[in-house]
Design a protein around this motif. Structure first.
Motif, PDB file in Angstrom:
ATOM      1  N   ARG A 168       0.850  -1.191   0.000  1.00  0.00           N
ATOM      2  CA  ARG A 168       0.000   0.000   0.000  1.00  0.00           C
ATOM      3  C   ARG A 168       0.886   1.241   0.000  1.00  0.00           C
ATOM      4  N   VAL A 169       0.728   2.043  -1.042  1.00  0.00           N
ATOM      5  CA  VAL A 169       1.594   3.211  -1.232  1.00  0.00           C
ATOM      6  C   VAL A 169       0.753   4.482  -1.223  1.00  0.00           C
ATOM      7  N   LEU A 170       1.112   5.402  -0.348  1.00  0.00           N
ATOM      8  CA  LEU A 170       0.463   6.706  -0.318  1.00  0.00           C
ATOM      9  C   LEU A 170       1.284   7.682  -1.160  1.00  0.00           C
ATOM     10  N   VAL A 171       0.645   8.269  -2.169  1.00  0.00           N
ATOM     11  CA  VAL A 171       1.278   9.289  -3.006  1.00  0.00           C
ATOM     12  C   VAL A 171       0.641  10.629  -2.666  1.00  0.00           C
ATOM     13  N   ALA A 172       1.470  11.603  -2.290  1.00  0.00           N
ATOM     14  CA  ALA A 172       0.924  12.874  -1.810  1.00  0.00           C
ATOM     15  C   ALA A 172       1.645  14.056  -2.458  1.00  0.00           C
ATOM     16  N   PRO A 173       1.009  14.709  -3.442  1.00  0.00           N
ATOM     17  CA  PRO A 173       1.616  15.883  -4.074  1.00  0.00           C
ATOM     18  C   PRO A 173       1.328  17.165  -3.308  1.00  0.00           C
TER      19      PRO A 173
ATOM     20  N   ALA B 163      -4.267  14.229  -1.144  1.00  0.00           N
ATOM     21  CA  ALA B 163      -4.154  15.508  -1.858  1.00  0.00           C
ATOM     22  C   ALA B 163      -5.252  16.442  -1.382  1.00  0.00           C
ATOM     23  N   TYR B 164      -5.270  17.636  -2.000  1.00  0.00           N
ATOM     24  CA  TYR B 164      -6.204  18.675  -1.566  1.00  0.00           C
ATOM     25  C   TYR B 164      -6.444  19.635  -2.727  1.00  0.00           C
ATOM     26  N   GLY B 165      -7.604  20.256  -2.739  1.00  0.00           N
ATOM     27  CA  GLY B 165      -7.872  21.309  -3.710  1.00  0.00           C
ATOM     28  C   GLY B 165      -7.939  20.810  -5.143  1.00  0.00           C
ATOM     29  N   ASP B 166      -7.461  21.651  -6.077  1.00  0.00           N
ATOM     30  CA  ASP B 166      -7.530  21.323  -7.499  1.00  0.00           C
ATOM     31  C   ASP B 166      -6.731  20.065  -7.834  1.00  0.00           C
ATOM     32  N   GLY B 167      -5.612  19.859  -7.157  1.00  0.00           N
ATOM     33  CA  GLY B 167      -4.811  18.656  -7.398  1.00  0.00           C
ATOM     34  C   GLY B 167      -5.585  17.394  -7.088  1.00  0.00           C
ATOM     35  N   LEU B 168      -6.352  17.417  -6.018  1.00  0.00           N
ATOM     36  CA  LEU B 168      -7.185  16.272  -5.657  1.00  0.00           C
ATOM     37  C   LEU B 168      -8.249  16.026  -6.721  1.00  0.00           C
TER      38      LEU B 168
ATOM     39  N   VAL C  27      -7.618  10.214  -0.099  1.00  0.00           N
ATOM     40  CA  VAL C  27      -7.688  10.714   1.267  1.00  0.00           C
ATOM     41  C   VAL C  27      -7.489  12.219   1.217  1.00  0.00           C
ATOM     42  N   ASP C  28      -8.387  12.959   1.851  1.00  0.00           N
ATOM     43  CA  ASP C  28      -8.242  14.415   1.914  1.00  0.00           C
ATOM     44  C   ASP C  28      -7.075  14.756   2.836  1.00  0.00           C
ATOM     45  N   LEU C  29      -6.026  15.341   2.272  1.00  0.00           N
ATOM     46  CA  LEU C  29      -4.819  15.641   3.045  1.00  0.00           C
ATOM     47  C   LEU C  29      -4.427  17.096   2.823  1.00  0.00           C
ATOM     48  N   PRO C  30      -5.038  18.011   3.591  1.00  0.00           N
ATOM     49  CA  PRO C  30      -4.692  19.435   3.428  1.00  0.00           C
ATOM     50  C   PRO C  30      -3.209  19.670   3.667  1.00  0.00           C
ATOM     51  N   GLY C  31      -2.659  20.581   2.904  1.00  0.00           N
ATOM     52  CA  GLY C  31      -1.232  20.850   2.996  1.00  0.00           C
ATOM     53  C   GLY C  31      -0.935  22.146   3.715  1.00  0.00           C
ATOM     54  N   VAL C  32       0.233  22.678   3.427  1.00  0.00           N
ATOM     55  CA  VAL C  32       0.691  23.918   4.038  1.00  0.00           C
ATOM     56  C   VAL C  32      -0.018  25.096   3.376  1.00  0.00           C
ATOM     57  N   LYS C  33      -0.643  25.942   4.152  1.00  0.00           N
ATOM     58  CA  LYS C  33      -1.383  27.082   3.623  1.00  0.00           C
ATOM     59  C   LYS C  33      -0.458  28.298   3.514  1.00  0.00           C
ATOM     60  N   ILE C  34      -0.381  28.859   2.326  1.00  0.00           N
ATOM     61  CA  ILE C  34       0.515  29.978   2.063  1.00  0.00           C
ATOM     62  C   ILE C  34      -0.302  31.191   1.614  1.00  0.00           C
ATOM     63  N   ARG C  35       0.100  32.349   2.075  1.00  0.00           N
ATOM     64  CA  ARG C  35      -0.500  33.608   1.609  1.00  0.00           C
ATOM     65  C   ARG C  35       0.334  34.118   0.444  1.00  0.00           C
ATOM     66  N   TYR C  36      -0.283  34.224  -0.724  1.00  0.00           N
ATOM     67  CA  TYR C  36       0.428  34.639  -1.924  1.00  0.00           C
ATOM     68  C   TYR C  36       0.336  36.143  -2.120  1.00  0.00           C
ATOM     69  N   GLN C  37       1.370  36.699  -2.757  1.00  0.00           N
ATOM     70  CA  GLN C  37       1.459  38.137  -2.935  1.00  0.00           C
ATOM     71  C   GLN C  37       1.257  38.534  -4.390  1.00  0.00           C
TER      72      GLN C  37
END
Length: 357
Positions: free
Chosen positions: A6-11, A40-45, A58-68
């Motif tokens: 069983r392999v979890l792939v997480a982008p 994964a999460y969002g559009d990638g998921l 599996v829903d796996l939220p990542g690091v949330k970044i504020r973009y400029q």
């Protein structure tokens, strides 16, 4: 009878590039009879769910970044470092629970620093062994290198999607003098794309948008304005995987998302591709072998470095987003070679070795 691994792939969920370059990895895992889970999460998921309706998600939220809107993306990340480190810690705790809940044997993390664990075999995928800092902040480069390697060294292996030799895509990003201590394996270019060439051209240019907001939208709006002042027919693939819709504005067709087969077909009937100079895009271009116009995401030193390097080598025409003129780009791109080496991939060998361990 021994059960399948069983392999979890997480982008990483910063744009679609990390998700799309996981497609050939997932394909190879399935080919070698692994049971694949995608975190994964969002559009990638959404993108990967459409590509693989049969596998586990599996829903796996990542690091949330504020973009400029302006300034350096690398510097923006640097100032959000405390927030990043807290998010990485939360991600690591969540992974530990997932390993127990789903009986995961192997984790393949595409640039997600928190997905290491002593419980199972873990692999980190990155083309950025060196995260390039803006020139004005080169003083912080040793600190950034140390922190990057501190996390990479927590994984059992590190896979680099680039050729190992002097001829490569990533330059000093993927081939720094000082490297992590964890075992490294260069995979060559990994891409989901295949060349679909047609002599009859439907589009004067196709623009494939990607990356974080607000820059994705700002570039889209600029392209729509300028395309309407040029002769010909244009297609913009907006890079939004949340739903599929299309519209036409004068001589510009817009569609939110195309799957791999559809995208290959439309690129094959376009005279030139307009795209970001993201690393996953470059790997796709090694297979597509199509003329391209590069417009790096403003403030992303990685994309700016790659675009400048390719332009200096006379491979692709590139322009900054702020000064981008479509008419000029359409006149100049043909003066470049528009050809990247098609680096051979050894992904099959890497996956076989991983599953046997």
């Amino acid at each position: 009878m021994e059960r399948r691994k069983r392999v979890l792939v997480a982008p990483l969920d910063w744009g679609l590039g990390h998700a799309t370059r996981c497609i050939p990895i997932i394909d190879e895992l399935l080919k070698q009879d692994a049971e694949v889970f995608v975190g994964a999460y969002g559009d990638g998921l959404l993108l990967l769910k459409e590509a693989y309706p049969q596998i586990n998600f599996v829903d796996l939220p990542g690091v949330k970044i504020r973009y400029q809107k302006n300034g350096s993306f690398a510097l923006n990340l640097f100032f959000q470092l405390p927030k990043l480190l807290r998010s990485i810690k939360r991600e690591n705790i969540q992974l530990s629970k997932m390993i127990d809940e789903y009986s995961i044997d192997i984790v393949i993390s595409d640039n997600r620093f928190g997905l290491y664990s002593p419980k199972v075999k873990t692999v980190f995928i990155t083309h950025q062994l060196r995260i390039i800092m803006p020139q004005v902040f080169k003083l912080f480069q040793p600190l950034v290198d140390w922190l990057n390697y501190k996390y990479i060294n927590r994984f059992n292996d590190c896979w680099i999607p680039d050729a190992e030799g002097v001829e490569n895509l990533g330059g000093k990003m993927s081939h720094p003098i000082l490297k992590p201590t964890t075992p490294l394996m260069y995979l060559g270019a990994i891409t989901r794309m295949h060349r679909q060439h047609s002599e009859e051209k439907k589009w004067t240019a196709i623009a494939v948008l990607s990356g974080p907001e607000p820059q994705r939208t700002l570039f889209e709006e600029k392209l729509i304005r300028q395309m309407q002042t040029c002769e010909g027919k244009f297609l913009i693939v907006r890079g939004k995987a949340d739903y599929k819709s299309s519209t036409v504005i004068n001589n510009v067709s817009l569609i939110n998302y195309l799957n791999s087969t559809e995208l290959e077909r439309e690129i094959g009937v376009a005279e030139v591709l307009i795209c970001r100079s993201g690393y996953s895009t470059l790997m796709d271009l090694t297979a597509l072998q199509i003329p391209a116009i590069m417009v790096p995401t403003p403030g992303q030193t990685e994309q700016e470095y790659l675009a400048e390097s390719l332009t200096q080598k006379k491979i692709y025409f590139s322009s900054g987003q702020a000064k981008f003129k479509l008419l000029t780009a359409l006149q100049l791109y043909s003066k470049f070679t528009n050809k990247l080496n098609n680096y051979e991939s050894n992904l099959q060998t890497a996956v076989k070795k991983l599953l046997q361990q």
